[in-house]
Scaffold this active site. Structure first.
Site, mmCIF file in Angstrom:
data_model
loop_
_atom_site.group_PDB
_atom_site.id
_atom_site.type_symbol
_atom_site.label_atom_id
_atom_site.label_comp_id
_atom_site.label_asym_id
_atom_site.label_seq_id
_atom_site.Cartn_x
_atom_site.Cartn_y
_atom_site.Cartn_z
ATOM 1 N N ASP A 22 29.311 49.048 40.674
ATOM 2 C CA ASP A 22 29.948 47.853 40.140
ATOM 3 C C ASP A 22 31.098 48.308 39.242
ATOM 4 O O ASP A 22 31.127 49.465 38.808
ATOM 5 C CB ASP A 22 28.894 47.063 39.349
ATOM 6 C CG ASP A 22 29.506 45.869 38.653
ATOM 7 O OD1 ASP A 22 30.346 45.183 39.269
ATOM 8 O OD2 ASP A 22 29.145 45.639 37.483
ATOM 9 N N ASP A 78 33.065 46.295 36.256
ATOM 10 C CA ASP A 78 33.032 45.967 34.822
ATOM 11 C C ASP A 78 31.658 46.264 34.228
ATOM 12 O O ASP A 78 30.640 45.763 34.704
ATOM 13 C CB ASP A 78 33.378 44.485 34.614
ATOM 14 C CG ASP A 78 34.738 44.135 35.215
ATOM 15 O OD1 ASP A 78 35.676 44.923 35.045
ATOM 16 O OD2 ASP A 78 34.837 43.079 35.891
ATOM 17 N N THR A 92 33.192 45.026 43.702
ATOM 18 C CA THR A 92 33.310 44.154 42.532
ATOM 19 C C THR A 92 33.645 42.704 42.895
ATOM 20 O O THR A 92 34.450 42.454 43.795
ATOM 21 C CB THR A 92 34.356 44.736 41.542
ATOM 22 O OG1 THR A 92 34.501 43.857 40.423
ATOM 23 C CG2 THR A 92 35.709 44.939 42.186
ATOM 24 N N CYS A 96 35.821 41.025 45.955
ATOM 25 C CA CYS A 96 35.736 39.647 46.444
ATOM 26 C C CYS A 96 36.551 38.772 45.493
ATOM 27 O O CYS A 96 36.230 38.691 44.307
ATOM 28 C CB CYS A 96 34.284 39.180 46.479
ATOM 29 S SG CYS A 96 34.168 37.368 46.615
ATOM 30 N N ASP A 145 25.339 46.731 36.393
ATOM 31 C CA ASP A 145 24.846 46.390 35.054
ATOM 32 C C ASP A 145 24.258 44.984 34.990
ATOM 33 O O ASP A 145 24.015 44.476 33.894
ATOM 34 C CB ASP A 145 25.957 46.566 34.004
ATOM 35 C CG ASP A 145 27.095 45.572 34.205
ATOM 36 O OD1 ASP A 145 27.265 45.088 35.360
ATOM 37 O OD2 ASP A 145 27.801 45.271 33.238
HETATM 38 ZN ZN LIG Z 1 34.290 36.716 48.778
#
Ligand SMILES: [Zn+2]
Length: 435
Positions: free
Chosen positions: A254, A256, A296, A335, A383
């Site tokens: 991931d 962030d 992400t 995305c 996270d």
């Molecule tokens: Zn999407």
């Protein structure tokens, strides 16, 4: 298929290892670099290889003969007068009737050449370059690509960069189309020519150059330090394992809270800061058999808070900072969608119930296809429980990081991770300890 290997030119910086041998004959784990190349090409079905040799040594011809020992047919050009990296095209113009690979002979590599050629045929460019992220993009030539994978610029390592850039460097392998050879057919005699300056650069300028992005192992061993690193990678099986004909293992990350500091939404590049452990941890993934791939959700795009161009700049900053720390992502998938409609400033066409927003696994399936990834042998590190649910949905093992989002169980609270770690460094330790 046909390959041309540029094995002319002398290696000076490897003198203590190479002695008087041409650089491509320097042994790695007991075999010349050039032999690793020839064997890799032969495994993909390349049947004819032209090798450009220096006139100062017959070591290459003596070792390979007609190539039959290696399952290929080898022909030699001896450079009576050095013609630069492109001058030999004059001779090839009358010999080669199909698109061919051009390989620089000092590169240790193992590549699925069929996959490379398939990409080239699909895009039908005049030259397809082999691009990959490396651990020192700041002193490498960097390719600038558009959305379709077309190369729109090449940033020379010689010019200072006071801006953020993506880590896609030029590996030194190419597919060259037979059409490019037409330039040479009318010439009476060969001329000295630099491939990059006089053939590649104009092809980029005319919009006919594409970049095949790959995670396969291609490294030069032109200094004693690099030579030692390449030898180690070969002895531990990393070189071979990265060939995309073999299923790959990935650590999906991931963004962030795992790579960069968790804060308010990162809407612009000036809001992105790496976590202290991120570059070191990702560098260790890069040196292992795992790929490092970021997955992400960026609903800020659908909400109209960040444009695609701003998101590109954010990711260019991420790659620049990681590069300064000697680390890289093999790829990053995002995305831009969000399912809930009806907010001021939103981008209506992105307000959809897509297949790629985590915990859906559309982005992982795309990565699986692009890099031949075995999801069951892979890990998802995030996270939040939403990340954990994503990993579970894809059949990956999962690790929850506790130093990111302060409210990790806001959604998908029931998703249970396989392990809990403080940060990415601890997660990578755990994963690599299970090898
Ligand atoms: Zn999407």
């Amino acid at each position: 298929m046909i390959a041309v290997i540029q094995a002319g030119g002398a290696g000076t910086r490897l003198k203590e290892i190479a002695g008087d041998l041409p650089k491509p004959m320097v042994p790695i784990s007991g075999k010349p670099i050039l032999q690793w190349q020839v064997e890799s090409l032969a495994r993909s079905g390349v049947g004819v290889i032209y090798i450009i040799c220096p006139k100062t040594s017959t070591a290459i011809q003596d070792h390979f003969g007609d190539g039959s020992k290696f399952g290929v047919s080898i022909h030699y050009f001896v450079e009576e007068v050095p013609l630069g990296t492109g001058g030999v095209f004059f001779y090839l113009a009358n010999l080669i009737k199909e698109d061919f690979f051009l390989v620089f002979g000092d590169l240790m590599l193992d590549v699925d050449w069929n996959r490379f050629m398939k990409f080239h045929k699909k895009h039908d460019g005049a030259i397809t370059t082999f691009g990959h992220p490396n651990s020192h993009p700041y002193d490498s030539d960097v390719l600038v690509l558009n959305q379709e994978g077309k190369v729109i610029n090449m940033l020379s390592k010689k010019n200072p960069r006071d801006f953020f850039y993506n880590n896609v460097t030029n590996a030194g392998l190419y597919v060259v189309s037979k059409g490019l050879l037409n330039t040479f057919k009318g010439m009476d005699e060969p001329i000295k020519m630099d491939f990059e300056k006089e053939l590649l650069a104009p092809t980029i300028f005319t919009g006919l150059c594409y970049c095949y992005r790959s995670s396969e192992y291609v490294k030069d061993c032109g200094t004693p330090d690099r030579y030692a690193a390449v030898t180690r990678d070969n002895d531990t099986g990393v070189v071979k394992s990265r060939n995309l004909a073999n299923p790959q293992k990935a650590i999906f990350l991931d963004r962030d809270g795992v790579i960069n500091v968790f804060g308010d939404f990162v809407r612009s590049a000036d809001k992105l800061f790496l976590k202290d452990d991120a570059a070191g941890a990702i560098k260790r993934i890069n040196e292992s058999k795992y790929l490092a791939i970021c997955i992400t959700n960026q609903p800020v795009v659908a909400r109209g808070e960040t444009s695609f161009a701003e998101l590109s700049e954010i990711h260019a900053k991420l790659e620049t900072l990681l590069g300064e720390g000697g680390a890289y992502l093999n790829d990053l998938y995002f995305c831009p969608h969000h399912p809930d409609k009806g907010f001021e400033g939103e981008v209506p066409e992105l307000k959809i119930d897509c297949d790629c927003r985590k915990p859906k696994i559309g982005l992982l399936l795309k990565a699986k296809k692009d890099y031949n990834i075995d999801l069951k042998a892979s890990w998802f590190v995030g996270d939040t429980h939403q990340d954990v649910q994503t990993g579970i949905n894809a059949g990956c093992k999962t690790i929850l990081i506790t130093s990111g989002d302060p409210n990790p169980a806001a959604k998908y609270a029931d998703a249970k991770p396989d392990y809990i770690c403080r940060d990415l460094a601890e997660a990578v330790d755990l994963i690599l300890s299970q090898e």
